[in-house]
Write an enzyme that holds these catalytic residues in place. Structure first.
Site, short mmCIF file in Angstrom:
data_model
loop_
_atom_site.label_atom_id
_atom_site.label_comp_id
_atom_site.label_asym_id
_atom_site.label_seq_id
_atom_site.Cartn_x
_atom_site.Cartn_y
_atom_site.Cartn_z
N HIS A 1 0.87 -1.18 0.00
CA HIS A 1 0.00 0.00 0.00
C HIS A 1 0.91 1.23 0.00
O HIS A 1 2.02 1.18 0.55
CB HIS A 1 -0.83 -0.05 1.29
CG HIS A 1 -1.92 0.98 1.38
ND1 HIS A 1 -1.68 2.29 1.70
CD2 HIS A 1 -3.26 0.89 1.22
CE1 HIS A 1 -2.83 2.95 1.74
NE2 HIS A 1 -3.80 2.13 1.45
N ASP B 1 3.19 -4.45 7.92
CA ASP B 1 1.97 -3.65 7.82
C ASP B 1 0.80 -4.60 8.02
O ASP B 1 0.48 -5.40 7.14
CB ASP B 1 1.94 -2.99 6.44
CG ASP B 1 0.62 -2.28 6.15
OD1 ASP B 1 -0.33 -2.41 6.95
OD2 ASP B 1 0.54 -1.61 5.10
N LYS C 1 -10.20 -0.48 10.67
CA LYS C 1 -10.31 -1.68 9.82
C LYS C 1 -10.57 -2.93 10.66
O LYS C 1 -10.59 -4.04 10.15
CB LYS C 1 -9.03 -1.85 8.99
CG LYS C 1 -8.82 -0.76 7.93
CD LYS C 1 -7.60 -1.04 7.12
CE LYS C 1 -7.13 0.15 6.31
NZ LYS C 1 -7.99 0.47 5.16
N GLN D 1 -4.44 -5.04 7.02
CA GLN D 1 -5.47 -5.94 6.48
C GLN D 1 -5.44 -7.32 7.15
O GLN D 1 -6.09 -8.24 6.67
CB GLN D 1 -5.28 -6.11 4.96
CG GLN D 1 -5.47 -4.85 4.17
CD GLN D 1 -6.89 -4.29 4.23
OE1 GLN D 1 -7.83 -4.99 4.62
NE2 GLN D 1 -7.04 -3.04 3.87
N CYS E 1 -4.77 2.51 -3.65
CA CYS E 1 -3.50 3.01 -3.08
C CYS E 1 -2.37 2.01 -3.30
O CYS E 1 -1.48 1.87 -2.45
CB CYS E 1 -3.63 3.33 -1.59
SG CYS E 1 -4.83 4.61 -1.24
#
Ligand code: PLP
Length: 406
Positions: A123, A200, A226, A203, A364
């Site tokens: 991302h 990261d 999220k 998600q 993104c």
């Protein structure tokens, strides 16, 4: 999942909405998840009964707010299995968490001529901060390529390390391809070269059990919104050894121990990285979101979403001229696709008129689009409240709009 419909209607009031006269079918969960009533109530209760500034107030409300804020830090620590609660730093979200590390880590550890490894599926939030850091320090980025299916080339990854490598930054789950990257194995390779790893987790945290010690991540970043929590709050987990060595990211209240006009000494972890008034109510809401996920069970959530993803891939394959972008084995609850030569934006707009909320565009991840030579994708992404009926509605709608495309 035994009874997702109960969760759907009882716990997530927004899902009872209609749009354009249709039942809302919300399939944009990778962008943000909807909030259970318990999180909404928590925010409302905070501002109704508790609002006050934390850590410094000498009164009842401030003390109680501080205690509850710090209790959420402990909850997050347990949720991701961090060794220490002071390794949990509250931020505004994944983007701020990564910018914090990119800025602070690079000042301390990255010099001219050094290298940072990222992957081609990051991302922009886990790419641009590293580009900025490398530009500032005179370092350069090395990029791990991935296959047409969306699987990272781990041989190429292993070949990128040299004595100038200072950090690996990799997404746990791709927000465009749905690929679940083998971050623990990647961390083992990096650590064998003495290189730390930032993962990261934007998600991942809402979709599977994350154990930062099992992954052996040196940094792990995620966003509250999220994972069924409020917008405006997120987490940067960092190993104590790095956080102690890294300089503060922002100066201001709370992050100091002692200030004179000449010189400032800094507070202990985690406060050194939490300058200014934090989003207290939102942190409490994040705690309520974790309680919600734990009450369902991360294993049940993961199993439910794995079933939905399989079902969605099967059903969507029935749609004429539909092409998947991202078909890695074991992928997470993100399904990107194109229909014939139709522009993804047109598909998304027509679906919207039928009450189906998907995301269209580059998500993104412009380098991912460049990799496939496409302008964007249509992306359907799932959550705990998504049902097979939602996927059926998407497939029916795609059949219905087909004559209007191309
Ligand atoms: N990383 C990934 C993989 C994402 O999907 C996102 C958001 O879509 C981000 C980072 C940025 O998250 P936020 O906008 O909450 O900071």
């Amino acid at each position: 999942m035994d009874n997702p419909t109960t969760l759907n209607t009882d716990n997530f009031p927004i899902l009872g909405r209609e749009v354009y006269g249709h039942r809302l079918v919300y399939l944009d969960n990778a962008a943000t998840t909807q909030k259970p009533q318990a999180v909404i109530d928590c925010l409302c209760d905070y501002y109704t009964t508790l609002n006050s500034n934390i850590h410094r107030g000498a009164h009842y409300l401030a003390a109680e707010a501080t205690e509850r804020y710090e209790a959420v830090r402990g909850k997050v620590q347990r949720f991701v299995n961090a060794r220490h609660s002071h390794e949990i730093v509250f931020t505004r979200g994944t983007t701020e968490s990564i910018n914090l590390v990119a800025s602070s880590f690079s000042q301390r550890y990255i010099k001219a001529g050094d290298e940072v490894i990222v992957t081609g599926m990051e991302h922009h939030s886990n790419l641009v901060p590293w580009q900025l850091a490398c530009e500032r320090q005179g370092a350069r980025l090395r990029v791990v390529p991935f296959s047409d299916e969306g699987v990272l080339d781990l041989d190429a990854y292993a070949g990128l390390f040299n004595e100038r490598t200072r950090l690996v930054a990799v997404t746990h789950v791709s927000n465009t391809l749905g690929t679940v990257n083998p971050v623990a194995a990647m961390a083992r390779v990096a650590h064998s070269h003495g290189v730390p790893v930032l993962v990261d987790g934007a998600q991942a945290v809402a979709h599977m059990r994350v154990d930062v010690q099992a992954i052996d991540a040196d940094f792990y970043c995620f966003s509250g919104h999220k994972m069924y929590g409020p917008m405006g709050v997120g987490v940067m987990y960092g190993k104590e050894q790095y956080l102690n060595e890294m300089p503060p990211y922002q100066g201001g209240g709370e992050m100091i121990r002692d200030v004179t006009l000449e010189r400032t000494t800094y507070n202990d972890l985690p406060f050194k990285f939490e300058a200014g008034t934090p989003a207290v109510g939102d942190v409490l809401g994040l705690g309520a979101a974790i309680d919600f996920m734990e009450s369902v069970g991360m294993e049940r959530i993961a199993a439910h979403e794995a079933d939905l993803t399989r079902y969605a891939m099967e059903r969507l394959a029935e749609v004429e001229d539909l092409r998947f972008i991202g078909t890695a084995p074991g992928k997470a609850a993100v399904v990107s696709f194109l229909v014939g030569n139709a522009h993804p934006y047109d598909v998304g707009t027509l679906l919207d008129k039928l009450g189906i909320a998907v995301r269209t565009g580059h998500h993104c991840t412009q380098p991912v689009m460049d990799r496939y030579g496409i302008p964007g994708t249509v992306r359907a992404s799932f959550a705990v409240y998504t049902t097979r009926e939602d996927i059926d509605a998407l497939v029916t709608a795609l059949h219905r709009i087909a004559p209007m495309l191309n």
